[in-house]
Design a protein around this motif. Sequence first.
Motif, mmCIF file in Angstrom:
data_model
loop_
_atom_site.group_PDB
_atom_site.id
_atom_site.type_symbol
_atom_site.label_atom_id
_atom_site.label_comp_id
_atom_site.label_asym_id
_atom_site.label_seq_id
_atom_site.Cartn_x
_atom_site.Cartn_y
_atom_site.Cartn_z
ATOM 1 N N SER A 165 45.829 -17.116 -28.146
ATOM 2 C CA SER A 165 47.080 -16.943 -27.412
ATOM 3 C C SER A 165 48.049 -18.107 -27.630
ATOM 4 C CB SER A 165 46.783 -16.819 -25.913
ATOM 5 O OG SER A 165 47.969 -16.886 -25.151
ATOM 6 N N ASN A 183 55.968 -14.519 -27.541
ATOM 7 C CA ASN A 183 55.379 -13.308 -28.100
ATOM 8 C C ASN A 183 55.796 -13.087 -29.550
ATOM 9 O OD1 ASN A 183 53.974 -12.640 -25.776
ATOM 10 N ND2 ASN A 183 55.647 -11.431 -24.922
ATOM 11 N N THR A 223 50.764 -12.555 -22.844
ATOM 12 C CA THR A 223 50.916 -12.487 -24.299
ATOM 13 C C THR A 223 50.821 -11.055 -24.794
ATOM 14 O OG1 THR A 223 49.920 -14.670 -24.531
ATOM 15 C CG2 THR A 223 50.007 -13.300 -26.495
ATOM 16 N N TRP A 251 53.716 -15.397 -31.610
ATOM 17 C CA TRP A 251 52.346 -14.886 -31.736
ATOM 18 C C TRP A 251 52.284 -13.743 -32.745
ATOM 19 C CZ3 TRP A 251 49.701 -10.337 -29.680
ATOM 20 C CH2 TRP A 251 48.315 -10.411 -29.797
#
Length: 446
Positions: free
Chosen positions: A140, A89, A207, A92
Amino acid sequence: MKRVFSFMSGTSITQRVLRGSAISGMGYFFSQGIRLASNLILTRLLFPDAFGLMALVTMFVLGVVMMTDVGLTPSIMQSKRGDDPKFLNTAWSVKMLLHSFYFVVICALAWPAAQFYDAPQLVQLMPAVGASLLIGGLVSPNIEHAQRHIRLGTVTLIDLASQAASVGSMVIFALLTRSIWALVFGQFVAAGVKAVLTRYYLKGPTTGFGWDKEAVHELIHFGKWITLSSAGGFVLSQGDKAVLGKYLSLEQLGVYNIGFFLASFPMALAENITGRTIIPVYRDSPPHESPQNFATVRRMRMGLSAIVLSMIAVMAVGGPWIIELLYDIRYQGAGPIVSLIASAQVPVVLGMTYPQAALAAGDSRSPSLLQMLRAGVQIGAFLIGAELGGLTGAIIGQMIAGWVLHLFIIRIAIKHRVWDPLHDAIFAIFGALITFVGMSHMLMTG
């Protein structure tokens, strides 16, 4: 066949890599088949200058992205925390910030680029393509997580689905408008489809936004050298267009781009496979740890090099005939370009997996310094060759630089105890023969 399928469905590193390589290879062939089909259709609907303009747009977009790349994908693939949802995460979230930054910088560069290349349409085209990167940021991190474990089936299907949707939309838009904006519209469709499919159809950790300080530190520490490597990679992949875009007309640049697309197919396939499978191989089966590991890696490299160089041979010898068969008269000048560019890629094949071994060992510094050296030497050779012999001299200059630079690649291989001199010797001889035949054929037909 039952024994083959049973072997390919196993869980050992060899079985996973063979399965992943087969999936990546087939996926890439389908992908390039889709791309070639769209290319053949679009070159009949749009004029060469449209492809010249998009070559310039792509050059700037890739430049911004690669000059600020922090290597999120190799970070996730090699990190001990690559399965940790907090780490994914955080990666991302960093990616989302980067893509927003890309958009702002591309917008700022649009007007100066239009003035430098005397191409007013860049003022509108560059921000539009940059906006598609905002959608691309939503993809993702589960796609990198799947690559980490060489689970490439769904990843490949997602790539093909997004590409097919993009191509379909471009062709329809081009039929309706005969405008370069068809190529831009396809960028949005590809980014949107991929973002949706990776989020809802790719298995993996949930995510969401996250910010773990230790993860950020690891990403930056590993990625600082990746940034230099990507910057060098940009010069290597787009430096020719940056130079030629100033000296060739948009129509001539479009013809060159068509030739480059076909000639670069073998190396692009190899990079696709190695980028998705080789880091886990060197990570889990270091060749220096046992003769079995060394033999396993040798077999993989021998097979990959043989396939790639065979395809390069086809392009080097048959380039003009392939162009004549596939494209209309406006693109016939791309034939000799295909032969020459294909021949120039031969030395790159010999050491294409050695930098991946360094990354697998957590060493991002050595490949990055190598990439910067390659960028400087090859663009220098390109410019000198262009001055002495025009476009032909420029490509030959890059080829000579490639053979010299392999000596520096060997140094990295020795440092990480992965050098295979038998492999390099066999395929250097094969590659030299391909180069001789390809260049002779090019001189006779060009």
